[in-house]
Design an enzyme around this catalytic site. Structure first.
Site, PDB file in Angstrom:
ATOM      1  N   VAL A 132      37.127  36.899  31.622  1.00  0.00           N
ATOM      2  CA  VAL A 132      37.738  36.863  30.284  1.00  0.00           C
ATOM      3  C   VAL A 132      38.817  37.948  30.166  1.00  0.00           C
ATOM      4  CG1 VAL A 132      37.288  37.000  27.799  1.00  0.00           C
ATOM      5  CG2 VAL A 132      35.587  35.971  29.309  1.00  0.00           C
ATOM      6  N   ILE A 158      35.826  28.021  19.901  1.00  0.00           N
ATOM      7  CA  ILE A 158      35.517  27.426  18.580  1.00  0.00           C
ATOM      8  C   ILE A 158      35.446  28.543  17.529  1.00  0.00           C
ATOM      9  CG2 ILE A 158      33.844  26.101  17.237  1.00  0.00           C
ATOM     10  CD1 ILE A 158      32.793  24.887  19.833  1.00  0.00           C
ATOM     11  N   ASP A 201      20.739  33.692  26.588  1.00  0.00           N
ATOM     12  CA  ASP A 201      22.115  33.821  26.070  1.00  0.00           C
ATOM     13  C   ASP A 201      22.281  32.975  24.799  1.00  0.00           C
ATOM     14  OD1 ASP A 201      25.113  34.510  26.579  1.00  0.00           O
ATOM     15  OD2 ASP A 201      25.106  32.330  26.398  1.00  0.00           O
ATOM     16  N   LYS A 256      23.158  34.161  20.815  1.00  0.00           N
ATOM     17  CA  LYS A 256      24.220  33.555  19.997  1.00  0.00           C
ATOM     18  C   LYS A 256      23.629  32.964  18.716  1.00  0.00           C
ATOM     19  CE  LYS A 256      27.110  32.552  24.018  1.00  0.00           C
ATOM     20  NZ  LYS A 256      27.311  31.621  25.125  1.00  0.00           N
TER      21      LYS A 256
HETATM   22  N1  HSE Z   1      27.665  32.380  30.074  1.00  0.00           N
HETATM   23  C1  HSE Z   1      28.186  32.010  28.805  1.00  0.00           C
HETATM   24  C2  HSE Z   1      28.138  30.502  28.679  1.00  0.00           C
HETATM   25  C3  HSE Z   1      29.609  32.516  28.678  1.00  0.00           C
HETATM   26  O1  HSE Z   1      27.979  29.823  29.693  1.00  0.00           O
HETATM   27  O2  HSE Z   1      28.248  29.985  27.562  1.00  0.00           O
HETATM   28  C4  HSE Z   1      30.203  32.330  27.317  1.00  0.00           C
HETATM   29  O3  HSE Z   1      29.472  33.018  26.335  1.00  0.00           O
END
Ligand code: HSE
Length: 318
Positions: free
Chosen positions: A14, A133, A198, A202
């Site tokens: 990124v 998004i 992950d 989020k």
């Molecule tokens: N590893 C995360 C994904 C990266 O695959 O969504 C983006 O947050």
């Protein structure tokens, strides 16, 4: 014209994308936003390594030098430390911060937001959830008028990429994960992706914004996609279904119920058409009804574009 000096912490997938966007869109941003964004320093582990498209003279491995160079600090290191300490130091010195660090925000977001407000600076974190998004922006600006009852989505690009490849190309789980890693979608520790952690990070960020209340990460019931194999996908397909890894937060009275789990969805469900590293969000609100957003959720340029949006926003607002 206002000049804003930028320090970038981290130059991975990124970060590299952001360096190229800052260069390619510099003139357009000057013209449209009336701000001159100057990348002053980039913190990396190895400042001798050549990175394509990155000015070698900006690289440093000295954390203090990098922060001192900036009005605005962009944190793309990921993980808890040293990211947390560096962001805290930047905020205490009244520097604005933009970060994509979902894990840190899920674990220590309240502390960081409080610190920013004490020091009258801002934290932009659009890139922390769903890449390109603009869901954070929408929730932040509309939450007081949107009475959200449920927010759900595909919020991890790696798991969606794996499920798509397994269904469409008959690739194995291991092959698809390897490809997602090669393309720069996966976390440094990909068990965070495939194990659903992950996505839980989020979901916590989204739920707190959508319902305007604190929620606990431990209250997210998490199931990953590790146990899914080709036969599960084939069996779903025979029954007219597709498997997607879905994060859900739903209001039930005073409680917010949260889960991340693989779900079998009918082929005409809006999430069924979300392919590869794409993400999608469905917000259900009293009055407004359903709002559906879809776009690239992982990868260098989509995530970098969300970072750049925050940078322009923060740079032009004070
Ligand atoms: N590893 C995360 C994904 C990266 O695959 O969504 C983006 O947050």
């Amino acid at each position: 014209m206002k000049t804003v000096n930028i320090a970038l912490l981290g130059c991975g997938s990124v970060g590299g994308g952001l360096v190229s966007l800052l260069r390619d869109q510099h003139e357009q941003i000057r013209r449209r936003c009336r701000v001159d964004l100057r990348l002053r320093k980039i913190l990396v582990r190895d400042s001798e390594r050549i990175r394509e498209g990155v000015d070698q003279t900006l690289l440093t491995d000295d954390p203090e030098e990098v922060i001192e160079s900036a009005d605005l600090v962009i944190e793309l290191l990921g993980g808890l430390e040293p990211a947390r300490t560096m962001i805290r130091n930047a905020l205490v010195e009244s520097r604005n911060v933009v970060t994509a660090n979902k894990r840190l925000l899920a674990v220590a977001g309240t502390d960081l937001h409080d610190l920013a407000s004490v020091h009258r600076v801002r934290i932009g974190y659009e890139a922390s959830v769903c890449g390109a998004i603009p869901i954070i922006r929408i929730l932040r600006s509309h939450v007081n008028c949107l009475d959200v009852t449920q927010i759900c989505g595909i919020v991890n690009g790696t798991t969606n990429y794996i499920l798509t490849r397994m269904a469409e190309d008959s690739s194995t789980f291991a092959e698809s994960l390897e490809e997602a890693q090669r393309l720069g979608f996966a976390e440094a520790d990909p068990t965070l992706d495939v194990g659903g952690i992950d996505a839980a990070h989020k979901l916590k960020i989204l739920a707190e914004l959508a319902f305007d209340q604190r929620v606990c990460l431990d209250d997210v019931a998490v199931t990953g996609i590790e146990a899914i194999d080709g036969s599960d996908i084939e069996s779903a397909r025979r029954r007219g279904k597709v498997i997607r890894h879905v994060a859900r937060a739903q209001r039930r009275g005073d409680r917010i119920e949260m889960s991340v789990a693989p779900e079998e969805l009918p082929r005409d469900h809006p999430f069924a058409a979300v392919r590869g590293e794409e993400n999608a969000i469905l917000v259900c609100a009293a009055g407004a009804g359903e709002i559906f957003l879809r776009g690239k959720g992982a990868g260098s340029l989509p995530s970098a574009s969300a970072v750049l949006g925050d940078v322009c926003d923060v740079a032009t607002s004070n």
